[in-house]
Design a protein around this motif. Sequence first.
Motif, short mmCIF file in Angstrom:
data_model
loop_
_atom_site.label_atom_id
_atom_site.label_comp_id
_atom_site.label_asym_id
_atom_site.label_seq_id
_atom_site.Cartn_x
_atom_site.Cartn_y
_atom_site.Cartn_z
N GLN A 39 1.09 -1.02 -0.03
CA GLN A 39 0.03 -0.06 0.06
C GLN A 39 0.75 1.32 0.12
O GLN A 39 2.22 1.34 0.52
N THR A 40 0.44 2.13 -0.47
CA THR A 40 1.15 3.66 -0.47
C THR A 40 0.42 4.46 -0.01
O THR A 40 -0.80 4.75 -0.11
N VAL A 41 0.99 5.13 1.13
CA VAL A 41 0.37 6.41 1.99
C VAL A 41 1.17 7.42 1.34
O VAL A 41 2.26 7.51 0.96
N LYS A 42 0.11 8.42 1.60
CA LYS A 42 0.66 9.92 1.19
C LYS A 42 0.18 10.92 2.14
O LYS A 42 -0.51 11.06 2.81
N SER A 43 1.14 12.28 2.11
CA SER A 43 0.76 13.15 3.01
C SER A 43 1.46 14.55 2.56
O SER A 43 2.43 14.43 1.68
N VAL A 44 0.89 15.57 2.66
CA VAL A 44 1.35 16.75 2.48
C VAL A 44 1.67 17.59 3.62
O VAL A 44 0.89 17.71 4.66
N ALA A 45 2.95 18.42 3.68
CA ALA A 45 3.06 19.40 5.13
C ALA A 45 2.28 20.32 5.20
O ALA A 45 1.58 20.90 4.23
N PRO A 46 1.97 20.71 6.45
CA PRO A 46 0.99 21.91 6.68
C PRO A 46 1.47 23.13 6.34
O PRO A 46 0.71 23.97 5.97
N THR A 47 2.77 23.32 6.43
CA THR A 47 3.21 24.71 6.05
C THR A 47 4.54 24.37 5.26
O THR A 47 5.33 23.32 5.38
N GLY A 48 5.37 25.53 4.76
CA GLY A 48 6.49 25.63 3.97
C GLY A 48 7.47 25.41 4.95
O GLY A 48 8.79 25.40 4.57
N ALA A 49 7.21 25.72 6.24
CA ALA A 49 8.24 25.56 7.22
C ALA A 49 8.88 23.96 7.70
O ALA A 49 9.88 23.88 8.30
N ALA A 50 8.10 23.02 7.21
CA ALA A 50 8.57 21.57 7.21
C ALA A 50 9.79 21.33 6.29
O ALA A 50 9.39 21.66 5.18
N VAL A 51 10.86 20.82 6.91
CA VAL A 51 11.80 20.55 6.37
C VAL A 51 12.38 18.91 6.34
O VAL A 51 13.05 18.51 5.64
N ASP A 52 11.61 18.38 7.39
CA ASP A 52 11.68 16.82 7.64
C ASP A 52 10.54 16.35 8.09
O ASP A 52 9.45 16.79 8.19
#
Length: 131
Positions: free
Chosen positions: A108-121
């Motif tokens: 299975q593939t799980v996906k996500s998107v960071a809540p803001t551009g401040a996320a780097v890791d």
Amino acid sequence: MTFRIPLAAAGLALLALAGGASAQQHDPATPLAVASKIALRGEANEIAVREMRIVRKNDILVVQADMANMGRTDRTVFYRFKWLDNVGNQVGDGESWKQMTVLGLGQQTVKSVAPTGAAVDLRLEMNVEPR
């Protein structure tokens, strides 16, 4: 004799790495680079994260992770992504836990998107239910 000393040193280095890796208890089929992004809660129970793709789109991190079930028994996986800034602090309120079933010998593939551009890791937190 001189060949054994570097080999022994390499063996000790591998044991040290394995000790750190076993603290996370990741599946041996999970590459170490991917395992460093995983926070496993409990045993992996035959679930391996084989690959993780992280890209930056429009200054926002996007991740896809492939979870493979190495066993024949279906497994229930609870997971969430924790997004981190450049000093390791959590960005955003945090995701809620999600549940999915990975069929025996399936992927299975799980996906996500960071809540803001401040996320780097990121860290993929996982809990795999035993059966």
